[in-house]
Motif scaffolding. Structure first.
Motif, short mmCIF file in Angstrom:
data_model
loop_
_atom_site.label_atom_id
_atom_site.label_comp_id
_atom_site.label_asym_id
_atom_site.label_seq_id
_atom_site.Cartn_x
_atom_site.Cartn_y
_atom_site.Cartn_z
N PHE A 192 30.16 54.05 35.61
CA PHE A 192 29.64 52.92 34.71
C PHE A 192 30.48 51.62 35.14
CE2 PHE A 192 30.94 54.18 30.77
CZ PHE A 192 31.64 53.23 30.16
N PRO A 193 30.16 50.69 36.05
CA PRO A 193 31.03 49.48 35.01
C PRO A 193 32.09 49.43 34.27
CG PRO A 193 28.19 48.86 36.56
CD PRO A 193 29.24 50.80 35.28
N ASN A 194 33.16 48.82 35.00
CA ASN A 194 34.25 48.80 33.84
C ASN A 194 33.15 47.20 32.87
OD1 ASN A 194 36.35 47.20 32.78
ND2 ASN A 194 37.45 48.19 34.49
N GLY A 203 31.41 38.92 36.58
CA GLY A 203 30.32 38.86 37.02
C GLY A 203 30.83 40.44 37.97
N VAL A 204 32.03 40.97 37.76
CA VAL A 204 32.63 41.38 38.70
C VAL A 204 32.12 42.93 38.74
CG1 VAL A 204 34.72 43.43 39.81
CG2 VAL A 204 34.68 40.37 39.06
N THR A 205 31.75 43.59 39.57
CA THR A 205 30.87 45.24 39.36
C THR A 205 32.12 46.51 39.75
OG1 THR A 205 28.76 44.25 39.36
CG2 THR A 205 29.13 47.09 39.69
N ASN A 259 44.93 45.75 36.93
CA ASN A 259 43.43 45.69 37.57
C ASN A 259 42.48 44.29 37.45
OD1 ASN A 259 42.89 46.74 35.14
ND2 ASN A 259 41.24 47.85 36.07
N LEU A 260 43.06 43.95 36.56
CA LEU A 260 42.04 42.37 35.58
C LEU A 260 42.65 41.20 36.37
CD1 LEU A 260 42.10 43.79 31.80
CD2 LEU A 260 40.55 43.78 33.49
N PRO A 261 42.20 40.35 36.83
CA PRO A 261 42.52 38.96 37.26
C PRO A 261 43.08 38.58 36.27
CG PRO A 261 39.99 39.30 37.76
CD PRO A 261 40.24 40.77 37.51
N ALA A 262 43.09 37.09 36.06
CA ALA A 262 43.28 36.51 35.87
C ALA A 262 41.99 35.58 35.06
CB ALA A 262 44.45 35.15 35.83
N SER A 263 42.27 34.69 33.40
CA SER A 263 41.50 34.54 32.96
C SER A 263 39.80 35.81 32.91
CB SER A 263 41.10 33.13 33.61
OG SER A 263 42.32 32.67 33.49
N VAL A 264 40.07 37.04 32.50
CA VAL A 264 39.02 37.54 32.16
C VAL A 264 39.25 37.59 30.18
CG1 VAL A 264 38.77 40.26 31.72
CG2 VAL A 264 39.47 39.18 33.65
#
Length: 804
Positions: free
Chosen positions: A590-592, A599-601, A698-703
Motif C-alpha cells: 500500500f502507499p507510503n 500527495g505522492v503515491t 526516499n523522502l524529499p525535504a519538508s515531509v
C-alpha cells in the motif's frame, strides 16, 4: 555532459572557499592509499549484531542462520556474510537445538522425547515426551547441571551458563558446521555487556574458520568435530565482559584449576598492581567501594581493547552498539558513551575500536531502535531521575551521534580519526508476531531491513558466483574468510542502507591542478574536450558500481581513505548509486503514508531514492586528552528542544564546520541505465584538510514529521507509539501510548499487506478511530543510507593522522 551548479547551493565557506562548478582540469599530482598492492574486491552485505536463545533471542542458531543467509521465498534477503553475536554475560537456554525438521542436519539432528535432565520430572518446556526438544530447552535440561562450568549462577532447570563456555564449547562448532554446509562466510562475535557503559558488538576471530575447514567431507551422521575454535573470543568474554562475574579463570569450577586457567593481564598495564585486580579471578573487577563503578568500568573497557590490540591486532574489532540508547555516560553506573570515551577507545586501539553502530536495530519497535525519552533511571531513591536516550529518539532510524550534521560523528571525523559508521539488525523477535511472519512490532531479520555493504578483498582476488560455489569449493578458493571481512570493516570502505534504498555505490574524490594535462591518455576515444579527464573518472565510477567494486583510479580515494594534495588542488567528487528497480523486502504494497501526506503515491515495497546530500567538514587534528574540548556530554532533553541546534552541545561533541555542500536529486543526476544514477561535484582550490561523506533518503525535504526544509531527518517521536515516562516517579509530566503519533495510515485493503495492517495503533480523531504510521510501517516508510567519509589532506594543513 555539462556540470554547472548555482553557488547559492554551497554552504561550506569555512573550508577554504569551496565552490561547486564544472571540472575543467583532470586529476593529477595527488596520492592516495597504495592500490598497487590491493587484491580485487567487491561490496558484500552482512550483519554483526543479532541474537538467539543462547542470550535473549527467540530462535535457534540454525534458524537464525537460515533466515539471514539463505534466499528462500519467505526470507529472500540472503546476506553474503554473517556474524552471530548474542549478549555476553550468561544464558540458560540451549540455542544449538533446532526447532523443526526443516532445520535438522546430519550432524545436528532433532532431539525428541523427554529431556535428559528434567526439573521437575514433567518438563514444562516439553510436556509430551514425543515432542522435539527445541532451542528454549535449558542447558541444565539438555546437558545436565554438572556439565555447566565456572561459578554456579542460578539453580535448577534454569541454571545459567557463562557466555565463555557457550561460545567455546557449543556455539562455535555449530557455526563452523553451518558455514561449511552452506559455503557462506560466518563467524562468532559477542554483543558485550560493557563495563562502565552499555553494549558493544565485538569479536576476536583468531582460531575461527581456519583455512580449508569447508573443503572436508562433512559427516553423514553426528557428531561433528570442529577443526577451528573460538577460544580467544571466549577468553575475552571471561576477562572483560561486565556480565561475566565468573571468577573460575575459565575452569570447570572456581576451585578446580582444571580447564583454561586464563590470565587477563594486559602488556604494559598495572594488572595485579591495579586496586580492582582480583587475584582469584586473574582479572579486573570494578568496585564502587574503590572508585565510581562507571569510571572504573570505563578504565577496564580501555584495557579490553588494549588486550585485543596486544594479542589479536588483526583479528579483533570493537564497535559500540546502539551507543546513544542508554543515555550519556554515568560515572556511578553502567550507561552510555560520551564522545571522550569513543576517543579513549580509539586512542588505545585504533585498529580495533574503529567505529560505532549509530543506526541501531529494533526498527519496528514501538520506540524505534528502542531509543526513548526518559528511558533510563540515574540515581537512587528520592534523587532518582529519568534520563533520555542521547538525542531522545532516533532521527530517520539513526541515533543523534550519526544523524546530526556537525554532531559527534563529525567531531571525530574532524580530528581525522578512523571512526566509521555501521548499522545492525539487533534481531531478537517479531514482537507480537511469530518468527516466520513478515510483519513485525519489534525487529527485522539480519539483511531484511538494514545492511552493511563492506568492501572485502579475498587473498587471491577470487570470488565465487552463485553457480560456481561447488567448483570453487573443490578448488579451495572463492570463499571470503573471517579475516577478510574484519579487514574490510577496519578499512572504513562501507556504506549502510535501510530498506534496500540503494544496493550499489561507487564514491570517490580525485585531485587535479589548474592547467594540468594529465589523464589525456584516459580520455574517451575521439573526445577532445577539456573535460576528458573528468569523464574518465566518471566512467570509472560507473564501471565500478556496475561491477560492485570500488574505484581503482590514479589520484583518487574512496571511502575510508585519504587523498594527499598540494594547496590549490581542485577536487572532483564522483558518485554512482543504484536505486534497485522493483520491490524491496517490505511485505506491504500500500502507499507510503509519509509521502501520502504530500500527495505522492509510492508503494512501501517500491521506494524511490529522492535525494543525496554531500556533507563536508574541516579536519583540524586530534584533540588532546584533558583539554577543554576533549570531553563533554550531549545535552539532555534534546528531543523536546525543537528545533534542536548545536548551540547547547559542548565543543568536544561537535564540528561546526560540517555542512551540506551539495544536494543531488532527479534534476541534477543523470541515469546510467538499469537504475544506476551518476553525479559529480567539484571543490576548487582547496587550502585546508577536510572530508566528505554521503547520505540519502526516499523522502524529499519538508515531509511533515519526517524531514525539515533542508531535507534533514526529524525526530522519530511522531511515529513512536510507546509511552514516555515522567522525569521522576513523582512528576506528572509523562505521556501515554500513542500520544505523539501524527502520520495517519488510511489505505484500505483486503489483507494486512495491501492495506494499513490491523496491528497499527489507533487514535480517536473527531469521533472516529484512525490508524497511524508506527512500528514496521513507519520503518519501511522512512529510509536512509550513509556512506563513510573520504579524507583529503592538504600539505601544510592539518595532518589526517588516523587514516591511511
Amino acid at each position: 555532459m555539462k556540470f554547472t551548479f548555482n553557488k547559492s547551493q554551497i554552504a561550506l565557506a569555512a573550508i577554504a572557499a569551496i565552490g561547486v562548478t564544472a571540472m575543467s582540469t583532470a586529476p593529477s599530482d595527488a596520492t592516495a592509499s597504495d592500490k598497487s598492492k590491493r587484491s580485487s574486491g567487491r561490496y558484500v552485505a552482512g550483519d554483526f549484531h543479532n541474537h538467539t536463545t543462547c542470550s535473549d533471542g527467540s530462535i535457534s542458531m540454525q534458524k537464525l542462520v537460515q533466515k539471514s543467509t539463505s534466499k528462500t521465498v519467505d526470507a529472500p534477503w540472503g546476506l553474503d556474510w554473517f556474524v552471530q553475536a548474542g549478549h555476553g554475560g550468561t544464558g540458560n537456554r540451549n540455542c544449538t537445538l533446532a526447532e523443526d525438521a526443516s532445520l535438522a542436519t546430519p550432524a545436528y539432528p532433532l532431539v525428541s522425547g523427554a529431556t535428559p535432565f528434567d526439573f521437575p520430572t514433567t518438563n514444562p518446556l516439553n510436556p509430551s515426551p514425543s515432542q522435539y526438544i527445541g532451542p528454549s530447552t535449558t542447558w541444565a535440561q539438555s546437558i545436565g547441571p554438572l556439565n555447566i562450568k565456572g561459578n554456579v549462577a542460578g539453580s535448577g532447570a534454569t541454571q545459567n551458563m557463562w557466555r565463555w563456555q557457550a561460545v567455546q564449547e557449543f556455539q562455535y562448532p555449530v557455526l563452523e558446521y553451518l558455514s561449511a554446509l552452506q559455503n557462506k562466510p560466518m563467524f562468532l562475535g559477542i554483543e558485550s555487556v560493557v563495563a562502565g557503559h552499555e553494549h558493544t558488538s565485538m569479536s576476536v576471530i583468531t582460531g575461527q574458520m581456519p583455512a580449508g575447514f569447508d573443503q572436508r567431507t562433512l559427516p553423514a551422521t553426528g557428531p561433528f568435530a570442529a577443526i577451528g575454535n573460538a577460544s580467544a573470543l571466549a577468553q575475552w568474554a571471561y576477562c572483560f565482559d561486565r556480565g561475566v562475574a565468573d571468577t573460575s579463570r575459565g575452569n570447570t569450577s572456581a576451585t578446580s584449576g582444571v580447564g583454561n586457567n586464563w590470565d587477563c593481564s594486559v602488556p604494559g598495564s598495572l594488572n595485579v598492581a591495579d586496586p580492582i585486580w582480583s587475584v582469584t579471578a586473574a582479572k579486573l573487577v570494578p568496585s564502587s567501594a574503590i572508585s565510581p563503578v562507571g569510571t572504573a568500568g570505563h578504565n577496564k573497557t580501555v584495557e579490553a581493547v588494549k588486550w585485543m590490540a596486544a594479542f589479536h591486532p588483526d583479528g579483533s574489532y570493537y564497535v559500540p552498539a546502539h551507543l546513544e540508547r542508554a543515555g550519556p555516560f554515568n560515572p556511578n553506573g553502567n550507561n552510555g558513551f560520551n564522545v571522550e570515551h569513543l576517543r579513549n577507545l580509539n586512542n588505545a586501539a585504533p585498529r580495533v575500536a574503529f567505529g560505532m553502530e549509530s543506526q541501531p536495530g529494533h526498527g519496528a519497535s514501538s520506540d524505534r531502535g528502542e531509543y526513548a525519552a526518559r528511558r533510563n533511571t540515574f540515581g537512587t531513591g528520592a534523587a532518582a531521575v529519568r534520563i533520555d536516550t542521547v538525542g531522545g529518539t532516533t532521527y530517520g532510524g539513526t541515533g543523534v551521534y550519526g544523524a546530526q550534521i556537525g554532531g559527534v560523528w563529525d567531531a571525530l571525523l574532524g580530528e581525522g580519526r578512523n571512526w566509521w559508521f555501521f548499522a545492525s539488525s539487533d534481531w531478537h523477535n517479531r514482537g507480537m508476531f511469530g518468527p516466520d511472519d513478515r510483519r513485525s512490532t519489534q525487529d527485522f531479520y539480519p539483511g531484511e531491513y538494514q545492511r552493511n555493504f563492506t568492501m572485502v578483498r579475498d587473498t587471491d582476488g577470487t570470488y565465487h558466483r552463485e553457480d560456481d560455489r561447488d567448483d570453487d569449493k573443490r578448488k579451495g578458493k572463492g570463499k571470503l574468510s573471517p579475516q577478510s571481512i574484519v579487514d574490510g570493516l577496519r578499512t572504513g570502505n562501507t556504506f549502510t542502507t535501510s530498506g534496500q534504498l540503494i544496493d550499489r555505490l561507487a564514491f570517490a574524490v580525485c585531485a587535479s591542478y589548474p592547467g594540468s594535462a594529465a589523464y589525456k591518455k584516459g580520455k574517451d576515444a575521439g573526445d577532445d574536450s577539456e573535460n576528458s579527464g573528468y569523464k574518465a573518472v566518471e566512467n570509472a565510477a560507473v564501471r565500478a558500481a556496475k561491477n560492485n567494486t570500488d574505484i581503482d583510479f590514479k589520484d583518487c580515494a574512496t571511502m575510508g581513505e585519504k587523498l594527499v594534495v598540494k594547496p590549490g588542488a581542485e577536487l572532483l567528487g564522483v558518485i554512482v548509486v543504484r536505486d534497485p528497480q522493483g520491490k524491496n523486502y517490505s511485505p506491504y504494497s500500500f502507499p507510503n503514508p509519509s509521502l501520502k501526506q504530500i500527495g505522492v503515491t509510492q508503494a512501501l515495497d517500491m521506494p524511490v531514492l529522492d535525494h543525496i546530500d554531500v556533507i563536508g567538514g574541516r579536519v583540524t587534528g586530534y584533540k588532546a586528552p584533558g583539554a577543554a574540548d576533549y570531553a563533554g556530554a550531549w545535552p539532555n532533553n534534546w528531543v523536546f528542544d525543537q528545533p534542536a541546534n548545536l548551540d547547547t552541545v559542548p565543543a568536544a561533541a561537535k564540528n561546526t564546520t560540517a555542512k551540506v555542500i551539495k544536494t543531488f536529486q532527479n534534476s541534477s543526476w543523470e541515469s546510467a541505465g538499469d537504475g544506476f544514477l551518476k553525479m559529480s561535484f567539484r571543490i576548487p582550490s582547496v587550502q585546508a584538510s577536510q572530508y566528505v561523506r554521503l547520505r540519502g533518503t526516499n523522502l524529499p525535504a519538508s515531509v511533515p514529521h519526517e524531514t525539515d526544509g533542508s531535507g534533514n531527518p526529524l525526530r522519530d517521536l511522531e511515529t513512536n507509539s510507546g509511552a514516555v515516562n515522567a522525569t521522576s516517579s513523582s512528576a506528572p509530566n509523562g505521556f501515554p501510548e500513542n500520544f505523539f503519533l501524527k502520520i495517519p495510515c488510511t489505505s484500505v485493503g483486503t489483507t494486512d499487506f495491501n492495506g494499513c495492517p490491523a496491528h497499527l495503533p489507533t487514535k480517536d480523531v473527531g469521533g472516529a478511530l484512525v490508524k497511524f504510521s508506527a512500528l514496521d510501517v513507519a520503518a519501511w516508510a522512512d529510509l536512509w543510507f550513509y556512506s563513510n567519509p573520504i579524507f583529503v589532506e592538504v600539505k601544510g594543513s592539518s595532518v589526517v593522522a588516523g587514516v591511511q
